[in-house]
Design an enzyme around this catalytic site. Sequence first.
Site, PDB file in Angstrom:
ATOM      1  N   THR A 113     -10.445   1.202   9.791  1.00  0.00           N
ATOM      2  CA  THR A 113     -11.184   2.007  10.760  1.00  0.00           C
ATOM      3  C   THR A 113     -10.649   3.424  10.760  1.00  0.00           C
ATOM      4  O   THR A 113      -9.681   3.720  11.434  1.00  0.00           O
ATOM      5  CB  THR A 113     -11.069   1.438  12.175  1.00  0.00           C
ATOM      6  OG1 THR A 113      -9.685   1.273  12.464  1.00  0.00           O
ATOM      7  CG2 THR A 113     -11.776   0.128  12.297  1.00  0.00           C
ATOM      8  N   THR A 189      -4.556   1.629   5.175  1.00  0.00           N
ATOM      9  CA  THR A 189      -3.510   2.365   4.455  1.00  0.00           C
ATOM     10  C   THR A 189      -2.538   1.476   3.681  1.00  0.00           C
ATOM     11  O   THR A 189      -1.925   1.936   2.742  1.00  0.00           O
ATOM     12  CB  THR A 189      -2.688   3.233   5.432  1.00  0.00           C
ATOM     13  OG1 THR A 189      -2.159   2.392   6.458  1.00  0.00           O
ATOM     14  CG2 THR A 189      -3.544   4.315   6.029  1.00  0.00           C
ATOM     15  N   ASP A 190      -2.406   0.208   4.086  1.00  0.00           N
ATOM     16  CA  ASP A 190      -1.357  -0.612   3.472  1.00  0.00           C
ATOM     17  C   ASP A 190      -1.469  -0.694   1.958  1.00  0.00           C
ATOM     18  O   ASP A 190      -0.482  -0.577   1.244  1.00  0.00           O
ATOM     19  CB  ASP A 190      -1.381  -2.037   4.048  1.00  0.00           C
ATOM     20  CG  ASP A 190      -0.744  -2.098   5.421  1.00  0.00           C
ATOM     21  OD1 ASP A 190      -0.401  -1.011   5.955  1.00  0.00           O
ATOM     22  OD2 ASP A 190      -0.579  -3.205   5.954  1.00  0.00           O
ATOM     23  N   LYS A 268       2.683   4.455  -0.397  1.00  0.00           N
ATOM     24  CA  LYS A 268       2.976   4.437   1.039  1.00  0.00           C
ATOM     25  C   LYS A 268       4.471   4.191   1.189  1.00  0.00           C
ATOM     26  O   LYS A 268       4.984   3.192   0.704  1.00  0.00           O
ATOM     27  CB  LYS A 268       2.180   3.319   1.727  1.00  0.00           C
ATOM     28  CG  LYS A 268       2.315   3.332   3.237  1.00  0.00           C
ATOM     29  CD  LYS A 268       1.427   2.282   3.925  1.00  0.00           C
ATOM     30  CE  LYS A 268       1.513   2.456   5.432  1.00  0.00           C
ATOM     31  NZ  LYS A 268       0.693   1.491   6.165  1.00  0.00           N
TER      32      LYS A 268
END
Lengths: 467, 641
Positions: A113, A189-190, A268
């Site tokens: 989201t 994002t993971d 990340k």
Amino acid sequence: MSEIMNEAEAYKGYRGITLEVLKKFNALVWSEIDVETIDGSKYSGLILPRSETADANHIVIKMATGYNIGVRAEKVASIVVNGRKVAHYKIPEKAFPYDKGKPRVKLFGTGGTIASRLDYRTGAVIPAFSPGELYGSVPELADYCNLETEKLYGVFSENMGPEQYIGTAKAIAKEIEQGVEGIVIGHGTDTMHHTAAILSFMIQNSPVPIVMVGSQRSSDRPSSDAALNLIHSVKTAAESNLAEIMVCMFGPTSDMYGLLHRGTRVRKMHSSYRSTFRTLGDIPLAMVDKNKITPLRQDYKKRRTDKEFKILPYFEEKVGIVYYYPNMQPDMINSMVDNGYRGIVIAGTGLGHVNKPLYPALKYAQDKGVAVYMTVQTLWGYVQMYVYDTGRDMMELGVVPTANMLPEVAYMKLCWALGQTDNLEEVKRIMLTPVAGEITEREPSNGYLIYQGGIPEVEEFISKFRK
Amino acid sequence: MSKFIFKPYEEMTPEDYATIGFKSGLEVHQQLLTEKKLFCNCPAGHYQDKYNAEILRHMRPTLSELGEYDGTALMEFKTKKDIIYRINYDTVCTYEMDDTPPFQINEQALDIALEVGMLFNGYIVDELHIARKQYLDGSIPTGFQRTAITAVGGHIPYKDRTINLIQMSIEEDSCRETSDIGHKRIYKTDRLGMPLIETVTYPEMKTPDEVAEVNNILRELVRSTGKVRTGIGAGRQDVNVSVEGGTRIEIKGVPNIKRIPLLCYNEAMRQWNLLRLREELHARGINGETFNANYTDVTKLLRKTAYQPIHNAIIQGMKVNCVLLKGWNGLMNWQTQTDTYFSKEISDRVRVIACLTTLPNIIHSDRWSETIAAADWKNLRKVMNATKDDALIIVWGADDDAEMGAKEIIIRAKEATIGIPSETRQAHWDGTNGFERILPGPERMYPDTDLPPKPISDERKNRIRSQMPERIWDRTKRYLEIGVPSDIVRDLRISKLANLFDKVVNELNISPKFASVALIQFPKRLKKMRLSTIALTEEVYFNIFKLITDNKISHASVFPIMKKIAETGIFSEEYIINLKKEEELIKVIERTKLIFKDMKINKAEKRDDLFICFLMNELRGTADGSLIAKLAKEILNAEDK
């Protein structure tokens, strides 16, 4: 059947004793109630649905002050229902303005989201996604482009897999065919850097920017990075000259600028920081803010008007990644071979090492025709297997060093390569031929900068420049 | 509406407040005495001005269910502030910066909150739901405060009635503002995240004095636990005030209870006078529909003005706007609070919303002298098509700000035709208040998705209840009954040493009067002598009292011993002066008598009293005072015979 469905809806999330109590007093969710308990407590408010993951002992009430509390069901003496106030989930839409002078940008949704709205009554976060919904929450987007959206998937980032990678690549290809001027992909994002890597291999020579974006703080909060990330990514897709597959996320934790990272060199690096994405072993492509895009280097692929790109949507699923640790037993590798894995990427220590007891397992893999590739768990730096005997021994056993490819990128590339051919020599050729900057010839000395806090000059720097 | 005209503060009677329908409720904030913050492991209560780094954030409003920005959100979005957070590594971690999700709630803090909820007779919730309460001013970097209801309802006795409570919550404290100039607001983050409880009363206080009195009771009740912070900023309150026909207005962050009555008075006056202003406007035929206003860029017209603020603005390339309010002549001078006029309502809005923070930020035609020249005013009237019945207001600033300022002036003026806008207002030192922001509604609450609901077990509730201190009103009654001097009761009932008091009275048989004096008055006396009382721990106190019980020292020795401890920082056996036996005392008395004989005494009838005083000085601390007096009297009596 439908009765059961209705009951589930009427007492949403309640089960066991809470369900019994609510049914006894005919108190459905969204009922306005006065409740009294056996120890004399009195509460008034609206019954909210119960989260499925919460226990089965408490009834949730939203009070007039807006706060929620839980009342233990077994203590309920009476419930008086005074009315009902059903929340309806609806996001206000405002037509996204069309401006024929502005470029057409396509936003694909995969499930993360980036933009969402909050239902204050329930606290549910509703994803905003249609152009109208997005315009309602981030009206600045209309300053840059004519936005179109398409929801490809509704999965969390960790559930992205081969099906979604291939589907997304094909959707991108279709848009480029149709002359879109830039593509934005909303993504959790993971595993954004995994998807960025595989798309970098599946879509080659794109004439337009393909920008992946997400948020580290959900967009229902005023301090969210979502809106700014979205603005930065849409600006990049619409206006930039960077025809690359990129990740666009916060540079510093401050609301200042985003960084455009090459999809094969990004990772990340923090579980929760806004500035979690970093380019490793190199510098990012550019900085972006609301007003300008500032390239940090010149060797990027430039935007073109032709449609001469390649789509190579291949993926072999039987590939694994092994994070080496001291005392690793050979059966770790053996079991993968026995389970029919066709490729293994090892994240080795230091320059790319594993211990001697693993050698028989590596030999076994070699004999069984499994492709084994070495990366470094230090993340920065090259695999250098000639420096020590250990490295040379391993190369003898068929382990192929992958230069400075990041472990996750090497993994994605091996899946992609084995998806194209069974020929291990061909696989090796594919693996070691750089496609999108996943292997670089040289590592600039500013490609590795992890400043150590506490050192006076570092502290001085931090105190002057916001993080 | 009543024709009541506000009187000076001192002359207002409870009947006057009843006439205007004065109503007030309190939201009392109290920091808890915990080692760590509420949702992370940073130390609590370490304040520091030094900082290591700065972070920049902007707060973006989230739309309400209706698809419109709610009042506060709209305002904060209009203001477009750069929010700078100053970070000190020792007091702030990545949680407060909103770069790490919250850790589990601080159990110590939660225990204290539950205890206070029980003291207030509230219903302790069965399950704690942590909510996010939006704050777009930037005072919390997340844009919301984590807060949870710990108790609902409750009441306290007051005069011959009870004051009812709405609820009590536990929440994290916000940042301290360093400055707010133009488009830049700076915050210190050390206080951020400290555990706090908020107690909310119903609006049941009927005069300004009642508000302060109830606040004192609430304050003392929480202090009586000994588990809350004291000192500047540890307790703050928001005071809600309304009058008949008015609006609930929240005066934020009042640090000192003594200031509450005057603040309430001024706010009541402001609301009353704004309602009268509305009547006046309606009488002039100005209402929500007929309201007529507009503004024009008058930079060129005023380019030669000698009035410094505008002159300087024009030199710096800024813009000057003139707002025309049709039919408003004279109303900028309409009194709102003590020495404060409607123009201040306008100026405040312009300051906050348009970020025009340098004052004066407006001038107006109702007070035209000492501003721009009369001729300029005349020209302006001509340009603006203004008659003598109209009012003109001038605002200047950077292009966007001058635009925003002019629009906001019109918005605020129009609101006056409707009533009193819902606002939170800041307390000023002179007892008046100023605009802070639009009052947010309950829509700004939503559940915290980072933390699951937390059940509160009956075992936990029972454990806390069993250790709960006696409520202050019960304590007060008991202390007076057992003979604690009434001037000491007030301090003792909220003292951290209250438990020790009971212990020495019960276990060591120390008289309540002496124990209370020694525990409350003596430390005060030492502090006046600029001595630290840190070394006087509960254990040390107990040992001193035990010396009395064991007949090793007299009551009179207690203060000297405390003084020695305060001076040296340690307790030593050497400070104990052994009690003299009766024979020794008699010897001293006889010897002293001889010396005393040669002294000249003016008033013969006071001779015996003086002698005893003299003796006391000689013998202080070496024997019980009453014993000395008794022996001295015996000797004197024997002599008389």
